[in-house]
Design an enzyme around this catalytic site. Structure first.
Site, PDB file in Angstrom:
ATOM      1  N   ASP B 397      72.137  49.102  10.901  1.00 23.76           N
ATOM      2  CA  ASP B 397      73.024  48.089  10.341  1.00 23.76           C
ATOM      3  C   ASP B 397      72.347  46.715  10.391  1.00 23.76           C
ATOM      4  O   ASP B 397      71.922  46.267  11.461  1.00 23.76           O
ATOM      5  CB  ASP B 397      74.299  48.088  11.197  1.00 23.76           C
ATOM      6  CG  ASP B 397      75.447  47.336  10.556  1.00 23.76           C
ATOM      7  OD1 ASP B 397      75.986  47.838   9.553  1.00 23.76           O
ATOM      8  OD2 ASP B 397      75.785  46.239  11.062  1.00 23.76           O
ATOM      9  N   GLU B 426      69.591  49.200   6.433  1.00 23.25           N
ATOM     10  CA  GLU B 426      70.680  48.690   5.598  1.00 23.25           C
ATOM     11  C   GLU B 426      70.559  47.178   5.561  1.00 23.25           C
ATOM     12  O   GLU B 426      71.245  46.464   6.283  1.00 23.25           O
ATOM     13  CB  GLU B 426      72.043  49.115   6.155  1.00 23.25           C
ATOM     14  CG  GLU B 426      73.206  48.759   5.242  1.00 23.25           C
ATOM     15  CD  GLU B 426      74.120  47.661   5.787  1.00 23.25           C
ATOM     16  OE1 GLU B 426      75.134  47.377   5.141  1.00 23.25           O
ATOM     17  OE2 GLU B 426      73.815  47.075   6.851  1.00 23.25           O
TER      18      GLU B 426
END
Lengths: 658, 658
Positions: B397, B426
């Site tokens: 993330d 990401e």
């Protein structure tokens, strides 16, 4: 564990976790200009500007600052140039800075970047103020700490006062929080903080970029090549210098001036056997009287060389000498240093050849000799010898057949002592070798210009030189002819062909040259299909004088080149459409100097077409041009401009009037 | 004196003259593929081919030979692959070789080049024989020496015999010289000499090229993202695995499965105050029950993770876990390791924000902590912990808000132990950061595919990924939607929009994914203009099952992806003209597998146009295509092929029939 850090220039490497600070988080990537990742320096001439760029970024949202730090050769201190973040760039993280170079020699430039936490704090607080966020208590306390730190570092009283005032405002509980914050957001506060920056997380390139700075002649100059033996020897050449200077030539280039071998001497027209009185090729160097450090007695003496170079110096000119590392069979090295030559198993020495071509009057040295070091040092001594006699330009014969490490060493050695020396590479070979000769240090290079005579091949070739990537190291010298190259275009095009090629050479390339005879339209090949001259001066003595009918044009071109900075640079050219492949047009600009050149490529017939000025060239919709060749004026405009040229008037060189 | 040699990878540096051999004369430049000059390894997957090229040359005319030497990870011996001189290449000195990589981990490859004097001798003698040169005595003596040296080195008796015979012929004074030379010019003699080569002047790259080899899943896979809490927890997900496998999905990706904080927990639709029973965002990690190494009790236990990953393994699938380095206010680290968090001067902890956006339920760690090493090691421990529980893919993330040196270290550490682990970045941010995350080790990356919906932006974006230079390190994963991204195209385009975007994602990128709900055409944003879902699963529990109406199409696409190698690669795409911007067409080829894909971009109206097959695609003038979506066959040809697509039939996926 971390893999050992590797010293790549463009990225700060990850230090091992043994150090107490975490590894730097700022990335500095793709510093430019860089040749082969920094393996070789880029080149500039004195006064030129270096534009440095790098991609600089970091995780998170901290405000970044960056400088280029430039150190001139031998300078104790470096100068910092703030980098500007170029938002509009295709890659949003590009930063740029520029500086001019003033001193000869090897300059260094590095990029340093750091975070400015107060600037980050300020950005954040401004966004919160804009959003009307009411509770800023924590931000106010943070701001005070950052500003107090800055006060402690500030050197100027005025800055300290400004920072103190901001701290007081932040701490003033009588005011509403937004008003307290607003005082610290003042741009002058930021300026004072930055002046006293702690440069947190300061990160710089592992290796500096290097810039090798030459004198202007390495980039810009007009060359005239002559065989002294056809001009009355060195003294005769000295006498011609004022006239050459008047004609606007900057460099007079002499083929080898050394004694010429007798064994296997070539006769006229490259005959295998010389007739009595044939002088031989100057490139068959050396006889009992001396080798590469001697002067051919028929040309003069070392003192004549001194007089020639001194006179050239007075006239602001250079004398370029040929440096050809090869020996006639009579060269003293063959007896004094037989170990420098390759002997075959049967004991014979092998003359130079490129089967089926043979050069029976020349022997090459053996670079793999056990005494290679002695050979290198002797060659360095010879170049240094001529430097001592006032030679500052060496035109190197066939450097691509000698080891690249030798050139890198020799050029560095010589220029370490005499940084004004220029080496010109006469290599016609594959692109990688030609480029690498420039990378290892040759300040200037011969090109394939001679063989580019059509519109598309010319523009493609010049665009490649100007923008192909090698422009940082490879400086072209466009010779319109040489003693080895009489192109078919000149053989068959008559006088207009000579005018056309002179215009193209002199306007497309900052350095250009001709070999004497060009101005007389000499165009006879030794045989059909050959690029060798009939009765080549390489093998016989001519009677030469500065009286050729093309000299007025050459003189005019040379004067324009001196008056117009646009003609003194390479990577400022934009080729324009002409709607006729018989016409070549281009624009060159440097500062306020804006030129449009249109030249016919057809030496036989008139050609009509247009010079199409595109809107993105930055010219006004309509403008006046002054033809620098004849003083005529024309109204021109963006779009089609009618042009007609013919063999009697081969080019317009138009200055755009402000 | 020589400047100290600098360790650049692409050029053999000049050694100082203190050594007894002269410096190497062979240049090896521009080895490729190389990322940032070798600072980072390139990437491949098991079974893929690495094409190595380099520019290799030397002064003079010696014949050169070169090999690529490849060493697999941990291998004691390296393998040599002869390089081929590519004469036709734009730069005449390019050499190439290829090899396949079979083992996971970091491979090395170097280039070695040398001279083959016998081959040079042979070239010269052949040219002299061709020219009819009668006197070859010296050449014959040279040849004998070269061949005798080879005999001494030859290992095979047959080779020795062949060489001995050639020496005898060369020495045979009974024969005419040309006949003696001709015997040694025999190609088999050259072959025998090369087999016993002395590799004179052998030169290799200073630093090897590095190739990081992943398993195939790093390049190719179909992803399905689901929130376990909507599927009956981890046990419920385990039950769905066979059906997901049947549908052709390779990876089931789970958002964080850890305990969720209570302080400042977000309510439904990102409400600042949660209502009783609101489950909170899985990305607000940690409560009194545990942090990043714990399992949310409502999802199951560590044993449930073991069962899930074991079942996935049986089915040939992967479970990907989210790795989000952030904490809720209740995370154990805040009390056990307060030194890992940044406290403001007023003692407050700062929650995550990007003003004016706020993430009140999340605290970021302080990477500049004095105990940064302890933090790094704890994070490594956590990833290792999940690896021990069968997780082999981590979807990271927001990696761009954490230090790049940390990622480079972490990924190297983890993959050093478990080279089958894959990290997916990401990051939606600026290009330089996205590329550098891939360079430092992320095996796969999110992309801007979601926002590319027009024909030109799609082809430009995919061409950039496939051929822009970063394809050596940056592997895209095209998610058609995510819990954070519901693009306006899907909001307004109805069911056909979902079909179109699924076809594009699944056929343009070797890795693609959807987030559950996609197959139900979920298309309601939280408010007009937002890309957030209404009633987002990030903040509440849904009831989910594998019963969406788009599943048959997804299943078909996944099956085609598995059957067709052309769909498993990226840099094999050629976009084709369609004469209609409402139609996107491209060709992909891998080996014999040749596909033409035409997809409408218009979810509302029928679009007519053509798929224009260019002559240089290598297809025959006329050929059959088989539509893999419905089994229809069409006669196609080079040139215009009529195509009509509409919302009921959004794409042709056509296999070119042999």
């Amino acid at each position: 564990m971390f893999t050992t850090a590797r010293g790549w220039a463009w990225l700060v490497t990850v230090p091992p976790p043994a150090i107490s600070q975490p590894p730097p988080r700022i990335q500095i990537e793709r510093p430019s200009p860089l040749v082969d990742g920094g393996r070789y320096p880029i080149k500039r001439t004195v006064g030129e500007v270096v534009h440095i760029s790098a991609v600089i970024f970091r995780d998170g949202h901290e405000a970044l600052r960056a400088v280029v730090r430039h150190r001139a050769p031998g300078a104790r201190r470096s100068h910092e140039h703030p980098m500007r973040h170029v938002d509009a760039h295709i890659d949003g993280d590009t930063w740029v800075a520029s500086f001019a170079v003033a001193d000869l020699g090897l300059h260094e430039a590095t990029v340093e970047a750091w975070i400015e936490p107060f600037a980050s704090w300020r950005d954040e607080v401004r966004r919160k103020l804009d959003a009307g966020q009411p509770d800023l208590a924590s931000e106010l306390s943070e701001g005070q700490v950052l500003l107090r730190d800055a006060v402690a570092r500030a050197k100027l009283a005025a800055e300290r006062r400004r920072l103190d005032a901001a701290v007081e405002a932040l701490a003033d509980e009588a005011l509403p929080q937004p008003a307290r914050a607003a005082a610290a957001v003042d741009p002058q506060v930021l300026e004072a903080v930055e002046a006293a920056s702690a440069r947190e997380e300061a990160t710089e390139l592992d290796e500096p970029l290097r810039i090798d700075v030459d004198r202007e002649r390495a980039r810009f100059g007009s060359w005239y090549e002559l065989f002294p033996r056809s001009w009355g020897g060195l003294a005769g050449v000295t006498e011609q210098l004022p006239r050459l200077a008047e004609l606007g030539f900057d460099v007079v280039y002499l083929p080898p001036i050394h004694p010429i071998g007798h064994t296997n001497r070539k006769g006229r027209n490259n005959a295998l056997v010389a007739q009595p009185g044939d002088p031989g090729s100057p490139w068959a160097i050396g006889d009992a009287g001396g080798g590469h450090d001697a002067v051919h007695p028929e040309l003069g003496t070392l003192e004549d060389v001194d007089r020639l170079t001194a006179r050239a110096g007075e006239l602001g000119m250079d004398v370029a000498l040929d440096f050809a590392i090869q020996c006639s069979a009579d060269h003293p090295w063959l007896t004094e240093h037989p170990e420098w030559f390759h002997r075959r198993p049967d004991g014979t020495l092998k003359y130079a050849e490129n089967p089926p071509k043979k050069y029976q009057d020349i022997y090459n040295v053996n670079w793999q000799s056990e005494d290679w070091r002695g050979l290198w040092e002797e060659l360095r001594r010879i170049v240094g010898h001529w430097v001592d006699h006032g030679i500052r330009i060496f035109r190197v014969d066939n450097p691509h057949t000698k080891p690249l490490p030798f050139w890198e060493w020799l050029i560095r050695e010589i220029r370490g002592q005499a940084p004004d020396v220029i080496f010109l590479a006469e290599a016609f070979t594959r692109q990688a070798m030609m480029h690498t000769l420039a990378k290892v240090g040759f300040n200037q290079s011969y090109t394939y210009f001679t063989w580019k005579n059509g519109r598309h091949e010319l523009s493609e070739y010049v665009d490649g030189l100007a923008y192909g990537g090698m422009q940082e190291v490879y400086r072209p010298n466009f010779f319109a002819n040489t003693p080895d190259i009489l192109h078919a275009y000149l053989q068959h095009g008559g006088a207009p062909a000579f005018a056309i090629r002179a215009v193209l050479a002199a306007t497309l390339s900052p350095s250009y040259g001709i070999y004497s005879g060009y101005e007389h339209f000499e165009n006879l090949p030794v045989r059909p299909g050959s690029e060798e001259y009939l009765d080549s001066e390489k093998y016989e003595v001519k009677q030469r004088g500065l009286d050729g009918p093309l000299l007025p044009l050459l003189s005019r071109l040379n004067a324009l080149r001196r008056a117009h900075p646009a003609l003194q640079h390479l990577s400022n050219v934009t080729f324009l459409d002409t709607r006729n492949d018989g016409l070549l047009a281009f624009h060159k600009r440097f500062g306020d100097d804006s030129l449009l050149v249109v030249c016919t490529l057809d030496p036989q017939w008139a050609q009509e077409g247009a010079c199409i000025v595109p809107a993105d060239l930055g010219l006004p919709p309509a403008f006046q041009v002054l033809d620098l060749m004849d003083g005529a004026r024309y109204p021109w405009h963006i779009g089609h401009n009618y042009v007609r040229l013919d063999p009697g008037r081969v080019a317009h060189i138009l200055q755009v009037q402000a």
